[in-house]
Design an enzyme around this catalytic site. Structure first.
Site, PDB file in Angstrom:
ATOM      1  N   ASP A 289      -0.481  -8.488  -4.797  1.00  0.00           N
ATOM      2  CA  ASP A 289      -0.006  -7.134  -5.159  1.00  0.00           C
ATOM      3  C   ASP A 289       1.694  -7.520  -5.722  1.00  0.00           C
ATOM      4  OD1 ASP A 289       0.547  -4.725  -5.948  1.00  0.00           O
ATOM      5  OD2 ASP A 289       0.068  -3.601  -4.096  1.00  0.00           O
TER       6      ASP A 289
HETATM    7  C1  NOJ Z   1       1.953  -1.917  -6.714  1.00  0.00           C
HETATM    8  C2  NOJ Z   1       0.824  -1.168  -6.272  1.00  0.00           C
HETATM    9  O1  NOJ Z   1       0.379  -1.347  -4.673  1.00  0.00           O
HETATM   10  C3  NOJ Z   1      -0.585  -1.586  -6.946  1.00  0.00           C
HETATM   11  O2  NOJ Z   1      -1.773  -0.776  -6.342  1.00  0.00           O
HETATM   12  C4  NOJ Z   1      -0.491  -1.563  -8.158  1.00  0.00           C
HETATM   13  O3  NOJ Z   1      -1.617  -1.951  -8.932  1.00  0.00           O
HETATM   14  C5  NOJ Z   1       0.416  -2.670  -8.445  1.00  0.00           C
HETATM   15  N1  NOJ Z   1       1.805  -2.192  -7.994  1.00  0.00           N
HETATM   16  C6  NOJ Z   1       0.676  -2.880 -10.241  1.00  0.00           C
HETATM   17  O4  NOJ Z   1       1.232  -1.443 -10.800  1.00  0.00           O
END
Ligand code: NOJ
Length: 743
Positions: A289
């Site tokens: 993530d």
């Molecule tokens: C953080 C989020 O937790 C995730 O779900 C997302 O895909 C990413 N950022 C990218 O934006």
């Protein structure tokens, strides 16, 4: 052979393979060969470059931890993927840098959070899940994929398949609610929708099952907070939707931000290497993530980027999203012999495999057709599809006075509330390239539906938040002068989604107070709720006889709501997440256990609260219709089941009301005596049926032996002999019961 010629040949071979989809296994074997042949050409630096993902700096979806010149890094072969770049022109520009200016010409893969639509925004996933209609959900993801792919994208960071029992957590809007069985079915439907049958087709995109795993269990519902769940609960509650996504062929997984049992999920060998890539034999790619590799330093399990990189790559995280740990530290770690190069090769193979599967080696610009982009963006067929999804997502919570559907009796409608004339908040969180100007809001939808025959008057009354009551008197006066009031209350779109946890779940600001005052006028009130999570509606349930949960329905919100209000569509949604009586009751969910001291009225020493029932205010599975459905007795084809048997269950359902309608027939089981404690009710089947007025249909289910098994903490599936109860119904309190024995 010159490198450029080699790549060209590689594209041709892919084209051949794609053209022969009947021979899927051979195609995969061919991809493997070609992945290896690319890998053999790569230097260690180039390999690690493929494991690096950077965001477009103009559209960040997280905090930027460090600044790098993206273009220089791409040209240096130090970037394998970009996120938050969309639109053919932009994608092409970056793709050209990678393909033309790097030594091996390896294309980038472009990802974005296409969570509920790219530009044609559909209902938030929590809403859409309330349709319990798997074909519709699959189609909705399909529509999003077609539009996103036409905008140059090849990869979405969806579906989020985190099971969540805590509505304080703002990210419940992205998921499918509280049940693992339904969650698994929805996960598979969404994956199929995004990816279609052929990932290399120009109108399909790779999906990403996220966040692996346990993110939905953050303590207190506070985003990014600590998670500690037992392995037993992990297996039975949180893993099933991920496993279903893997089985449905999801191309990628994303790590979670949270720790689990003391280990950050991004660095958890147990989760990624052992379960995902080991037990499930998953050959897709795992992306971290946003910054979650680097966050292991802040978690306090790595003292620097190098240690964070080592932990993540060892655990099986193949791509570092905006963490800069892999590009800064991995090469050194390999050269020093701390990280074996075989681990890097495994990760890079997965990245290349994804790119081959997407057809990017055939044609890196296959998603970059401006004509297609124009044709597909916000096309009429997409809006139609989204309208169908939107109206099926709506859940009728109360209709005690029979006001709905609104009929000709009402010559003047007073539209009151901060969400009535408000396109932007219909989009919900994670709305990608959604634009409020594309939205038919509630006021527009209703005005278009009634034409000139009914007077529609509007007063905002108050804001979503804050304590400004200056609009109250106008709204109250309007309520007095109208035949019926439609109150549009709820949350704005920033109140749910990432980083949007809340501890107070009643209607924010002075909205409830406005509702109380409008109710006092005596004019009938229809309460329309627009929100991204289950709310606390104790006062509303008691005092307002007509309540419609509309969620955040996207660009067709107003039309879909008008369809339901005026009876063009009979609501059929059922909740997928329980609504609590109050915040102190959280977590509250339907599949709870009996405990050693189940509730007995007026007993002190049994499990209960002194000031609140044990059951939710509105349970998972609950939702009304304008018509009524009656259930006959449940028939089982046998009373005793032996190993390997299948139980046939049938139940007649009759539409005894005044409207044609749809019903979600739900089947639950209870294992009365097992080696570990089991829930009092577990969903094991559901069917959505359409019944005309007066019509009866015998609904059939097959409960296979494996549906009666459960998983233990070590991952083994077991069953126990003894009695099972079985419940079939359309609402949790209207069920028919039967029982059988397992031998
Ligand atoms: C953080 C989020 O937790 C995730 O779900 C997302 O895909 C990413 N950022 C990218 O934006």
């Amino acid at each position: 052979m010159g490198k450029k010629r080699w790549i060209a040949q590689c594209f041709m071979l892919s084209a051949f393979v794609v053209g022969n989809m009947s021979c899927v296994f051979a195609a995969d074997a061919r991809i493997e060969e070609r992945v290896d042949s690319v890998l053999r050409l790569m230097t260690l630096t180039e390999k690690i470059g493929q494991m690096n993902q950077l965001s477009n700096k103009e559209d960040l979806t997280g905090q930027q931890l460090e600044y790098f010149d993206t273009e220089t890094l791409i040209r240096a072969g130090q970037v394998g993927s970009m996120l938050n770049v969309a639109g053919v022109e932009k994608v092409r520009r970056y793709q050209e840098m990678a393909v033309n200016d790097t030594r091996l010409h390896i294309p980038l893969v472009f990802g974005l959070d296409v969570v509920h639509g790219f530009r044609t925004i559909s209902p938030i996933p929590l809403a859409e899940s309330c349709s319990w209609n798997m074909d519709l959900i699959e189609h909705s993801a399909r529509v999003a994929a077609v539009e996103a792919a036409a905008a140059g994208l090849q990869w979405t960071f969806a579906p989020m398949v985190d099971i969540a029992r805590d509505p304080r957590w703002g990210r419940v809007m992205e998921g499918a609610g509280e049940d693992p069985f339904l969650g698994a079915a929805i996960a598979a439907a969404r994956v199929k929708g995004f990816q279609g049958d052929d990932l290399s087709a120009e109108n399909t995109i790779a999906a990403c099952a996220k966040h692996f795993v346990g993110y939905g269990a953050v303590e207190g519902g506070r985003d990014y907070n600590t998670v500690d769940i037992s392995t037993q609960r992990l297996r039975e509650l949180y893993l099933p939707p991920f496993e279903a996504a893997a089985r449905a062929g999801v191309a990628t997984f994303m790590n979670a931000f949270n720790e689990l049992m003391g280990i950050p999920a991004t660095g958890s060998t147990f989760l990624v290497r052992d379960i995902l890539k080991g037990e499930w034999n998953y050959d897709g790619m795992v992306v971290s993530d946003w910054g979650s590799v680097a966050e292991m330093i802040v978690h306090g399990v790595a003292c620097d980027k190098s240690e964070a990189a080592r932990l993540a790559v060892t655990a099986g995280c193949d791509m570092d999203m905006e963490g800069y740990c892999y590009v800064s530290a991995l090469e050194d770690l390999v050269r020093k012999g701390v990280v074996p190069e075989s681990l890097i090769d495994d990760a890079v193979r997965r990245v290349l495999r994804l790119k081959f599967r997407l057809g990017l080696f055939d044609d890196p610009y296959r998603y970059c057709d401006t004509e297609r982009e124009k044709r597909e963006t916000l096309s009429a067929d997409k809006r139609d599809a989204v309208r169908s999804v939107a109206r099926e997502s709506i859940v009728l919570l109360e209709n005690r006075e029979g006001i709905l559907p609104l009929n000709k009796r009402y010559k003047s409608i007073g539209l009151i509330g901060p969400l009535a004339d408000n396109p932007d908040d219909m989009l919900g969180s994670w709305c990608a390239w959604g634009d409020g100007r594309d939205v038919v809001d509630i006021r527009q939808g209703i005005e278009q539906a009634v034409g000139k025959s009914v007077a529609i008057r509007y007063a905002k009354g108050c804001e979503v938040e804050g304590d400004d009551r200056s609009g109250f008197s106008e709204a109250i006066q309007l309520a007095r002068e109208c035949d019926v009031v439609v109150m549009c209350l709820g949350e704005n779109r920033f109140m749910s989604g990432e980083g949007a946890s809340r501890t107070r779940l009643t209607l924010p600001g002075v909205q409830r107070e406005l509702l109380q005052k409008v109710k006092e006028t005596g004019t009938p009130v229809v309460l329309l709720l627009t929100n991204g999570r289950p709310l606390v509606l104790d006062w509303e349930k008691e005092n307002i006889g007509t309540i419609v949960e509309c969620w955040q329905l996207g660009v067709e919100a107003g039309n879909a709501i008008a369809d339901v209000l005026f009876g063009k569509y009979n609501p059929s949604g059922k909740l997928v997440m329980s609504f609590p009586h109050n915040e102190g009751q959280i977590p509250v969910y339907y599949n709870c256990k009996s405990t050693g001291r189940p509730y007995i009225p007026n007993e002190r020493y049994v499990t209960h609260y002194q000031d609140c029932p044990n059951e939710p205010l509105y349970s998972f599975g609950y939702g009304l219709s304008y018509t009524r459905f009656e259930y006959g007795d449940v028939a089982l084809d046998k009373d005793i089941l032996a190993e390997g048997d299948t139980l046939h269950v049938s139940v007649p359902v009759t539409n005894v009301g005044d409207y044609d309608g749809e019903e979600v027939v739900q089947l639950y089981i209870r294992d009365l005596c097992s080696r570990i404690t089991r829930p009092e009710k577990e969903l094991r089947g559901f069917k959505k049926i359409a019944l005309k007025r007066g019509e009866t249909q015998v609904v059939e289910f097959e409960v296979s032996f494996s549906d009666l098994e459960y998983v233990l903490a070590d991952g083994s599936r077991v069953w126990d002999p003894g009695t099972f109860e079985l419940f079939v119904g359309g609402n949790p309190d209207v069920v028919k019961k039967a029982s059988f024995e397992l031998k």
